[in-house]
Design a protein around this motif. Structure first.
Motif, PDB file in Angstrom:
ATOM      1  N   ILE A 158       1.377  -1.103  -0.055  1.00  0.00           N
ATOM      2  CA  ILE A 158      -0.436  -0.090  -0.193  1.00  0.00           C
ATOM      3  C   ILE A 158       0.649   0.958  -0.470  1.00  0.00           C
ATOM      4  N   LYS A 159       1.280   1.926  -1.303  1.00  0.00           N
ATOM      5  CA  LYS A 159       1.837   3.028  -1.516  1.00  0.00           C
ATOM      6  C   LYS A 159       0.977   4.341  -1.337  1.00  0.00           C
ATOM      7  N   ARG A 160      -0.537   4.144  -1.917  1.00  0.00           N
ATOM      8  CA  ARG A 160      -1.434   5.157  -1.982  1.00  0.00           C
ATOM      9  C   ARG A 160      -2.645   4.640  -1.470  1.00  0.00           C
ATOM     10  N   ALA A 161      -3.003   5.457  -1.004  1.00  0.00           N
ATOM     11  CA  ALA A 161      -4.743   5.424  -0.414  1.00  0.00           C
ATOM     12  C   ALA A 161      -5.692   6.390   0.013  1.00  0.00           C
ATOM     13  N   PHE A 162      -6.580   6.243  -0.456  1.00  0.00           N
ATOM     14  CA  PHE A 162      -8.106   7.471  -0.499  1.00  0.00           C
ATOM     15  C   PHE A 162      -8.956   7.025   0.284  1.00  0.00           C
ATOM     16  N   PRO A 212       2.005   6.294   2.183  1.00  0.00           N
ATOM     17  CA  PRO A 212       3.407   7.570   1.480  1.00  0.00           C
ATOM     18  C   PRO A 212       2.970   8.677   0.287  1.00  0.00           C
ATOM     19  N   GLU A 213       1.409   8.268   0.282  1.00  0.00           N
ATOM     20  CA  GLU A 213       1.100   8.723  -0.428  1.00  0.00           C
ATOM     21  C   GLU A 213      -0.646   9.005  -0.600  1.00  0.00           C
ATOM     22  N   LYS A 273      -1.934  13.529   0.523  1.00  0.00           N
ATOM     23  CA  LYS A 273      -0.632  13.984   1.475  1.00  0.00           C
ATOM     24  C   LYS A 273       0.401  13.044   0.106  1.00  0.00           C
ATOM     25  N   LYS A 274       1.617  14.018   0.050  1.00  0.00           N
ATOM     26  CA  LYS A 274       2.205  13.829  -0.981  1.00  0.00           C
ATOM     27  C   LYS A 274       3.817  13.117  -0.062  1.00  0.00           C
ATOM     28  N   ALA A 275       4.251  12.749  -0.680  1.00  0.00           N
ATOM     29  CA  ALA A 275       5.513  11.971  -0.450  1.00  0.00           C
ATOM     30  C   ALA A 275       6.364  13.014   0.122  1.00  0.00           C
ATOM     31  N   GLN A 287       1.299   1.268  13.235  1.00  0.00           N
ATOM     32  CA  GLN A 287       2.767   0.558  13.019  1.00  0.00           C
ATOM     33  C   GLN A 287       3.311   0.285  11.848  1.00  0.00           C
ATOM     34  N   GLU A 288       3.298   1.062  10.530  1.00  0.00           N
ATOM     35  CA  GLU A 288       3.969   1.197   9.404  1.00  0.00           C
ATOM     36  C   GLU A 288       4.366   0.074   8.928  1.00  0.00           C
ATOM     37  N   GLY A 289       3.059  -0.496   8.173  1.00  0.00           N
ATOM     38  CA  GLY A 289       3.541  -1.549   7.630  1.00  0.00           C
ATOM     39  C   GLY A 289       3.751  -3.257   8.633  1.00  0.00           C
ATOM     40  N   ARG A 290       4.200  -2.717   9.985  1.00  0.00           N
ATOM     41  CA  ARG A 290       4.110  -4.352  11.343  1.00  0.00           C
ATOM     42  C   ARG A 290       3.007  -5.232  10.789  1.00  0.00           C
ATOM     43  N   TRP A 291       1.558  -5.397  10.683  1.00  0.00           N
ATOM     44  CA  TRP A 291       0.768  -6.070  10.255  1.00  0.00           C
ATOM     45  C   TRP A 291      -0.045  -5.650   8.595  1.00  0.00           C
ATOM     46  N   THR A 292      -0.297  -7.034   8.344  1.00  0.00           N
ATOM     47  CA  THR A 292      -1.465  -7.266   7.719  1.00  0.00           C
ATOM     48  C   THR A 292      -2.592  -6.278   7.829  1.00  0.00           C
TER      49      THR A 292
END
Length: 466
Positions: free
Chosen positions: A136-140, A152-153, A170-172, A309-314
């Motif tokens: 997941i890099k971009r979210a709406f 990230p964005e 949210k920009k990079a 937690q920034e990717g620690r958990w799915t």
């Protein structure tokens, strides 16, 4: 097995080691639970694929999953995947599945990460079973634009009629920023959201507000703009607007505050017009939604694991950990009255569709809200390990969530262990209480932890062998 521990020691301070774990790695304890007639028919190819992909063991029942509950419990699965044709009565089945996965042993906690794998037909379900990991890099989001600070964005459009015209992005390498000048009518809102979603750049979609089996109302508390499903297709509608919507980018969809979008099929609500299934025809690999009307915001707390937690958990691990956390609130009588009623109710009605073992996690964009580490070492005794868990608080948010400033910070939280354990014996701890059900460590600091606060616990435990 549930183990209760009272913390005794004060911590002396520590530094998190490099390479802190991101989460427990999937293991071969994957159970497929399916009706025997379904497994013997065309859907058998889905079951066989899961058996191969995950080295899964299949448990086929005659009348109800209850027929195989004890056998599944003895298998000690980390994942339970219920394979169901779309004609299932999903609101009723979700209650059965939830109870099933809480009663694989004798404590009140959830005993496995579970999901329901379905589709328009067996070929669609097989496609979902074959899904590759989602980064997941971009979210709406149409709710809580500040959540974008944890990806990230992303893009935000308000759902509140009171805030019409409010947008955000949210920009990079920058913080989320609000701006004005957005759509000021239902028609303009529908066209704007349609344009964003049609660009098909999002790996995560977050929705809230009113929803139903076949549609999502774009504005809250009322509006005339809808994203609706019919015969597996999506269309954006509003006064003077009727736009088909298609997408194929792999993504996950979190209907965090929508009512009923997880129904899929029930009575007159036919699966052919299911909002969730239509999205799963348009790139969604996992969908979390409610099978009843929602009125309590328990599910919003899943952000504490999935986003913060920034990717620690799915995606699926985060829902599992939320269930463990909410059960602790109930078991320890931390919530009462309306809060207790809401926690009990909401915990039962959210369902994950898709393969529960799918790796779908946020790409790291900043320091996580908590720095967590788990060190595991052998003790010399057969199957007995020593674990030291440490946590340091980096962020405390605002709002009404129980980990927010209003409640003093992070009082209670939980972490997945790499495997199931039993016979837990604490050597030292500075938490007020620790509970270890199965493969989860749940801690209670006794009071909210603020930025900079640190706690740890060291214990020995016996591995439950596969």
């Amino acid at each position: 097995m549930q183990v209760l521990v009272v913390g005794l020691m004060a911590v002396v301070g520590w530094l998190a080691p490099a390479g802190a774990i991101r989460g427990a790695e999937p293991v071969a304890r994957y159970a497929v639970v399916v009706n025997k007639d379904v497994a013997a028919g065309l859907w058998g190819k889905v079951v066989k694929f899961l058996e191969t992909k995950h080295k899964a063991k299949t448990f086929a029942y005659d009348k109800s999953p209850e027929d195989v509950r004890k056998d599944v419990g003895a298998y000690h699965p980390r994942y339970v995947c219920f394979v169901c044709p779309p004609t299932e009565n999903f609101p009723a089945f979700a209650v059965v599945a939830n109870k099933f996965c809480r009663t694989l042993d004798d404590d009140p906690y959830v005993d496995a990460i579970w999901g329901i794998l379905t589709g328009f037909d067996e070929e669609h379900a097989l496609e979902l079973a074959k899904a590759e990991p989602v980064v997941i890099k971009r979210a709406f989001t149409k709710t809580l634009g500040s959540w974008l600070n944890w990806v990230p964005e992303g893009d935000y459009v308000t759902e509140w009629t009171r805030d019409r015209g409010e947008l955000g992005a949210k920009k990079a390498d920058s913080d989320f920023a609000l701006k004005t000048g957005g759509p000021t009518s239902d028609a303009d809102d529908a066209k704007y959201v349609h344009k964003l979603l049609s660009e098909d750049t999002f790996d995560l979609i977050i929705g809230s507000g009113h929803g139903g089996h076949r549609d999502w109302m774009l504005m809250y508390p009322s509006g005339k703009g809808f994203l609706a499903a019919k015969d597996g297709k999506l269309a954006m509608t509003a006064p003077g607007v009727d736009l088909a919507l298609t997408a194929k980018r792999p993504k996950v969809y979190w209907a965090v505050g929508n009512c009923l979008t997880g129904v899929v099929n029930a009575g007159r609500n036919n699966f052919k017009d299911s909002y969730a299934l239509a999205w799963m025809k348009n790139g969604t690999r996992q969908y979390i939604g409610a099978v009843q009307s929602t009125w309590y915001e328990l599910n919003w707390n899943m952000a504490d694991w999935f986003l913060k937690q920034e990717g620690r958990w799915t995606f699926s691990e985060s829902l599992f950990l939320l269930r463990q956390w909410s059960q602790y609130l109930l078991a320890e009588n931390i919530v009462s009255g309306r809060d207790k009623q809401g926690t009990e109710f909401t915990d039962e009605i959210f369902v994950l569709y898709g393969d529960p073992a799918l790796e779908a996690r946020v790409e790291k964009a900043r320091e996580p809200a908590l720095t967590e580490t788990l060190e595991v070492s052998e003790t010399g005794d057969k199957d007995v390990v020593r674990m030291t868990y440490k946590v340091k608080v980096n962020f405390v948010g605002e709002g009404n969530k129980r980990t927010a400033e209003k409640y003093g910070g992070w009082r209670i939280f939980c972490h997945m262990l790499p495997y199931q354990v039993t016979d837990v014996k604490v050597e030292k701890s500075d938490f007020a209480k620790v509970v270890c059900p199965g493969e989860t460590l749940i801690w209670d600091a006794g009071r909210g932890l603020k930025v900079g606060d640190e706690r740890s616990v060291t214990f020995t435990a016996k591995r439950v062998n596969d």
